[in-house]
Design a protein around this motif. Structure first.
Motif, PDB file in Angstrom:
ATOM      1  N   THR A  31      30.129 -39.977 -25.082  1.00  0.00           N
ATOM      2  CA  THR A  31      30.306 -39.980 -26.531  1.00  0.00           C
ATOM      3  C   THR A  31      31.786 -39.967 -26.892  1.00  0.00           C
ATOM      4  O   THR A  31      32.236 -40.769 -27.720  1.00  0.00           O
ATOM      5  N   VAL A  32      32.526 -39.075 -26.261  1.00  0.00           N
ATOM      6  CA  VAL A  32      33.945 -38.957 -26.610  1.00  0.00           C
ATOM      7  C   VAL A  32      34.687 -40.244 -26.243  1.00  0.00           C
ATOM      8  O   VAL A  32      35.400 -40.828 -27.069  1.00  0.00           O
ATOM      9  N   VAL A  33      34.484 -40.700 -25.013  1.00  0.00           N
ATOM     10  CA  VAL A  33      35.206 -41.897 -24.570  1.00  0.00           C
ATOM     11  C   VAL A  33      34.830 -43.105 -25.435  1.00  0.00           C
ATOM     12  O   VAL A  33      35.702 -43.828 -25.932  1.00  0.00           O
ATOM     13  N   SER A  34      33.524 -43.297 -25.657  1.00  0.00           N
ATOM     14  CA  SER A  34      33.097 -44.432 -26.475  1.00  0.00           C
ATOM     15  C   SER A  34      33.697 -44.348 -27.875  1.00  0.00           C
ATOM     16  O   SER A  34      34.213 -45.338 -28.393  1.00  0.00           O
TER      17      SER A  34
ATOM     18  N   THR B 209      32.591 -39.939 -37.667  1.00  0.00           N
ATOM     19  CA  THR B 209      31.345 -39.189 -37.780  1.00  0.00           C
ATOM     20  C   THR B 209      30.153 -40.060 -37.416  1.00  0.00           C
ATOM     21  O   THR B 209      29.302 -39.679 -36.619  1.00  0.00           O
ATOM     22  N   PHE B 210      30.114 -41.233 -38.019  1.00  0.00           N
ATOM     23  CA  PHE B 210      28.954 -42.091 -37.780  1.00  0.00           C
ATOM     24  C   PHE B 210      28.911 -42.628 -36.352  1.00  0.00           C
ATOM     25  O   PHE B 210      27.843 -42.758 -35.768  1.00  0.00           O
ATOM     26  N   VAL B 211      30.082 -42.921 -35.812  1.00  0.00           N
ATOM     27  CA  VAL B 211      30.092 -43.434 -34.436  1.00  0.00           C
ATOM     28  C   VAL B 211      29.609 -42.358 -33.466  1.00  0.00           C
ATOM     29  O   VAL B 211      28.758 -42.613 -32.621  1.00  0.00           O
ATOM     30  N   VAL B 212      30.136 -41.149 -33.622  1.00  0.00           N
ATOM     31  CA  VAL B 212      29.724 -40.060 -32.729  1.00  0.00           C
ATOM     32  C   VAL B 212      28.222 -39.852 -32.810  1.00  0.00           C
ATOM     33  O   VAL B 212      27.516 -39.759 -31.811  1.00  0.00           O
ATOM     34  N   MET B 213      27.710 -39.809 -34.044  1.00  0.00           N
ATOM     35  CA  MET B 213      26.277 -39.564 -34.199  1.00  0.00           C
ATOM     36  C   MET B 213      25.456 -40.717 -33.629  1.00  0.00           C
ATOM     37  O   MET B 213      24.409 -40.505 -33.027  1.00  0.00           O
ATOM     38  N   GLY B 214      25.947 -41.913 -33.829  1.00  0.00           N
ATOM     39  CA  GLY B 214      25.225 -43.077 -33.305  1.00  0.00           C
ATOM     40  C   GLY B 214      25.192 -43.078 -31.782  1.00  0.00           C
ATOM     41  O   GLY B 214      24.167 -43.345 -31.175  1.00  0.00           O
TER      42      GLY B 214
ATOM     43  N   VAL C  61      30.109 -32.021 -36.050  1.00  0.00           N
ATOM     44  CA  VAL C  61      30.911 -33.174 -36.473  1.00  0.00           C
ATOM     45  C   VAL C  61      30.823 -33.327 -37.976  1.00  0.00           C
ATOM     46  O   VAL C  61      31.818 -33.544 -38.667  1.00  0.00           O
ATOM     47  N   GLY C  62      29.596 -33.184 -38.489  1.00  0.00           N
ATOM     48  CA  GLY C  62      29.387 -33.305 -39.928  1.00  0.00           C
ATOM     49  C   GLY C  62      30.164 -32.255 -40.695  1.00  0.00           C
ATOM     50  O   GLY C  62      30.707 -32.520 -41.768  1.00  0.00           O
ATOM     51  N   TYR C  63      30.255 -31.058 -40.127  1.00  0.00           N
ATOM     52  CA  TYR C  63      30.951 -29.966 -40.808  1.00  0.00           C
ATOM     53  C   TYR C  63      32.426 -30.296 -41.007  1.00  0.00           C
ATOM     54  O   TYR C  63      32.969 -30.148 -42.093  1.00  0.00           O
ATOM     55  N   PHE C  64      33.076 -30.796 -39.949  1.00  0.00           N
ATOM     56  CA  PHE C  64      34.494 -31.154 -40.069  1.00  0.00           C
ATOM     57  C   PHE C  64      34.688 -32.239 -41.111  1.00  0.00           C
ATOM     58  O   PHE C  64      35.620 -32.208 -41.906  1.00  0.00           O
ATOM     59  N   TYR C  65      33.753 -33.144 -41.108  1.00  0.00           N
ATOM     60  CA  TYR C  65      33.817 -34.258 -42.056  1.00  0.00           C
ATOM     61  C   TYR C  65      33.722 -33.741 -43.484  1.00  0.00           C
ATOM     62  O   TYR C  65      34.561 -34.043 -44.347  1.00  0.00           O
ATOM     63  N   ILE C  66      32.709 -32.897 -43.733  1.00  0.00           N
ATOM     64  CA  ILE C  66      32.510 -32.406 -45.097  1.00  0.00           C
ATOM     65  C   ILE C  66      33.689 -31.533 -45.527  1.00  0.00           C
ATOM     66  O   ILE C  66      34.185 -31.631 -46.645  1.00  0.00           O
ATOM     67  N   ARG C  67      34.187 -30.693 -44.597  1.00  0.00           N
ATOM     68  CA  ARG C  67      35.298 -29.815 -44.938  1.00  0.00           C
ATOM     69  C   ARG C  67      36.511 -30.638 -45.362  1.00  0.00           C
ATOM     70  O   ARG C  67      37.178 -30.333 -46.336  1.00  0.00           O
TER      71      ARG C  67
END
Lengths: 297, 396
Positions: free
Chosen positions: A90-93, A229-234, A284-290
């Motif tokens: 996930t991180v590398v991608s 956010t979306f890439v990580v979740m995807g 991930v979502g939390y950092f995004y919303i913050r």
């Protein structure tokens, strides 16, 4: 029908009802009514399933409360390997996707050549190709006897690098599925930066690098976060490509979860796995919303 | 206002007319004794009345050939009689077959007294294990289904009379006869062949398809006594060690030094584009694909000794079904020699009833074809084996 708008002022004897009929209340009631479907959808499609899986992940076979499923998740060597593998992938991608997508977006924003025009027209095509078909395309292209290997055969006799059933194959699949989307988000953000700002910066003597880091990057950072956010979740939830072209072990969590659920019938472990993935996504979502809220203040 | 009234008037007329038409139609249909929902419901509770038609919901899963077989059998059956209609609910293989079973079990646990699955094609290990826990399937006997007498009684006993192995297919070696002039005859020959031809053999991830699973289980049970394969006691798991050692040793000479493609089709694809020369494959799938030219004509099939484990297709009747009598009648038809002949002709499967009851021309045609496969019935042990394979062989 037509008289209703005037009626409150005329019917002075019924102040209560007129208040009820007043525009504000009516509107908010209507608003509430319109929100209800999406609220119910949210409740039954998201909140209830999450609650169920949390509950399931904490229930043992005997119906009693237990932490065993989580213990298994973090102590079983195979499962631990799966988790590390998934996080690594996930991180590398995500990093590679965002890097390439950003370069692509910058190129599309500032280049005026023919190539840029063509890329602009074509780059989001992968988004319209179903993942199963794209995965089979990849098998045909990069397989042992695939197109690439056959072309390479004209130049060298050495066996072609192993891409499928390997980390590299998954990485490739993730790039294919995620770059177009990230590039689309980023290029819309970049096109929102007015030329005037850049030109005035140039006028007062800012170099290209300065313009990029002082103006372009900060102005597109928010979209970068959205894309990340979306890439990580995807990537973390991906299944089709890892199932078809991933290695047998370690596996991506999505595949491992499916296996726990429908091959071993370990619903508890599968749920624990799902909750863990959900926790990462909400982090991930939390950092995004913050970050979004910080900007709005 | 006048328009409004006109509408109302018209609406009334329309309503009245449609009601009248509906009543007449309803009268007609019930008079003729056709499928009036009320009538059929009443008939069911009485165990299938003479005039009412019962519809049974049959949930099954499998590859496309299985779907075609059932469509064909349904047609034959409905032509033969007019009491029972079969509603086929097909769940393509790999798209949540488990959901049906989950529904049946959930209905049972929730204390419901009915479920709309009247007939269910179960999958051997897990579903029968689930039945043991929750008792969701009806016990079946010759009183209900006379044609059960045509079967080998051992097969039914293996399944505690809870499921009927109405057809079976075996796992065979499918190989490219251009590259492999003489296929291995025994399991040990096969292992030697694999070591001598590194990278030219593949079996699929056993948790994703039966042909790979058969290869794994056959290896695990290779040197165990014959009846071990029907032993569901957990103590036997210790005796798998030798088999797992063998699988681990084979790993480095497998396709790409230990890549196990997903699903039965995964290995057949490798065979068809020449990446490997030999794979274990389901007889019905391989034969069909050779026939449809999806596999090259040079593809041949061979069985080894001891035979790969094969597997039956199982019919079960959920005990909460409301249309059991009708389901029994359909099963009885499926076990008739005529219907069983279709299993052989349509999907190259092996009949569930004994060959001696099959039409004589088929008996002649298949004379000498050894139908030898070992059916396995490991119950929950199956998933234990998969887990261990995942850990030790894939993850080594």
């Amino acid at each position: 029908m037509s008289g209703q708008g005037l009626s409150p002022s005329l019917e002075t004897r019924k102040p209560l009802k007129s208040a009820w009929n007043s525009r504000g209340v009516k509107h908010s009631a209507l608003g509430l009514l319109m929100v209800i479907p999406s609220f119910l959808l949210l409740l039954f499609m998201i909140v209830v399933p999450i609650a169920t899986s949390v509950q399931e992940s904490l229930t043992g076979n005997d119906g009693q409360f237990t932490w065993d499923h989580y213990k298994y998740l973090f102590t079983d060597p195979a499962m631990k390997a799966n988790i590390m593998y998934t996080l690594n992938l996930t991180v590398v991608s995500s990093v590679i996707v965002l890097f390439i997508a950003y370069l692509l977006a910058v190129f599309l924003r500032f280049s005026t050549g023919k190539l840029a025009k063509w890329i602009e027209k074509l780059y989001y095509i992968p988004m319209f190709i179903p993942s199963v078909i794209a995965t089979y395309g990849m098998i045909n292209m990069y397989g042992n006897h695939g197109w690439l290997a056959r072309i390479m055969l004209h130049f060298t006799d050495a066996p072609f690098m192993k891409i499928l059933y390997d980390y590299k194959g998954l990485l490739l699949a993730n790039l294919w599925f995620n770059i177009p989307f990230a590039a689309m988000l980023l290029s819309s953000a970049l096109s929102g930066i007015p030329n005037a700002v850049i030109e005035s910066a140039k006028d007062i003597g800012a170099g290209k690098i300065q313009i990029f880091f002082r103006i372009i990057f900060p102005l597109s950072f928010k979209s970068m976060l959205v894309a990340a956010t979306f890439v990580v979740m995807g990537v973390i939830g991906s299944f089709t490509a890892p199932f078809l072209i991933g290695p047998n072990a370690p596996q991506v969590l999505g595949v491992a979860m499916q296996q726990q659920f429908s091959v071993y019938f370990e619903t508890g472990i599968a749920s624990a796995c799902a909750v863990f993935m959900f926790a990462i996504c909400s982090l991930v979502g939390y950092f995004y919303i913050r970050n979004m809220m910080k900007d709005e203040r | 206002m006048s328009i409004n009234r006109g509408f109302k008037h018209k609406g009334k007329t329309l309503l009245l007319t449609s009601l009248a038409v509906f009543t007449i139609l309803a009268g007609c249909s019930s008079g003729a004794g056709k499928s009036d929902p009320n009538a059929s419901a009443a008939g069911d509770t009485a165990g299938g009345s003479a005039s009412g038609q019962t519809e049974i919901a049959f949930y099954f899963s499998g590859s496309q050939n299985v779907q075609e077989l059932w469509e064909h059998l349904k047609e034959m059956y409905e032509k033969e009689q007019d009491k029972v209609k079969v509603k086929l609910v097909y769940i393509p293989s790999g798209q949540g077959e488990q959901a049906t079973m989950n529904r049946i079990v959930a209905a049972k646990r929730a204390g419901k007294d009915s479920v709309d699955v009247d007939l269910y094609e179960a999958n051997g290990g897990s579903d029968m294990a689930a039945d043991k826990k929750d008792g969701v399937f009806e016990s079946l006997s010759e009183q209900q289904i006379p044609n059960l007498s045509l079967m080998d009684p051992v097969n039914m006993k293996d399944l505690n009379n809870k499921a009927i192995p109405y057809r079976s297919s075996s796992v065979l070696l499918a190989y490219n006869s251009e590259k492999v002039p003489a296929p291995p005859k025994t399991l040990d020959d096969l292992y030697t062949w694999i070591h001598e031809h590194p990278g030219r053999f593949a079996y699929n991830d056993p948790s994703t398809g039966g042909s790979g699973e058969s290869f794994v289980l056959t290896t695990l049970y290779k040197s165990l006594p014959d009846d071990a394969i029907h032993n569901q006691d957990k103590s036997i798991m210790q005796q798998w060690d030798q088999g797992f050692e063998q699988l681990k040793a084979l790993s480095k000479d497998m396709y790409q030094q230990g890549v196990y493609p997903k699903k039965n089709q995964g290995t057949l694809d490798l065979l068809s584009n020449g990446e490997v020369d030999m794979v274990p494959a389901w007889s019905d799938m391989a034969l069909e694909q050779i026939n449809k030219k999806l596999l090259p004509e040079t593809t041949k099939l061979a069985q080894i000794e001891p035979a790969f484990t094969g597997g039956p297709g199982l019919l079960t009747v959920p005990s909460m079904s409301k249309h059991k009598e009708a389901a029994y009648d359909f099963i009885n038809f499926v076990l008739s020699p005529d219907a069983q002949a279709e299993v052989v002709n349509k999907i190259y499967g092996f009949p569930g009833i004994e060959w001696s009851h099959m039409p004589s021309e088929l008996q002649d045609k298949f004379k000498g074809v050894s139908v030898s496969y070992r059916s396995f019935n490991l119950g929950e042990l199956e998933s234990e084996a998969m887990k261990r394979w995942q850990r030790e062989v894939a993850g080594q």
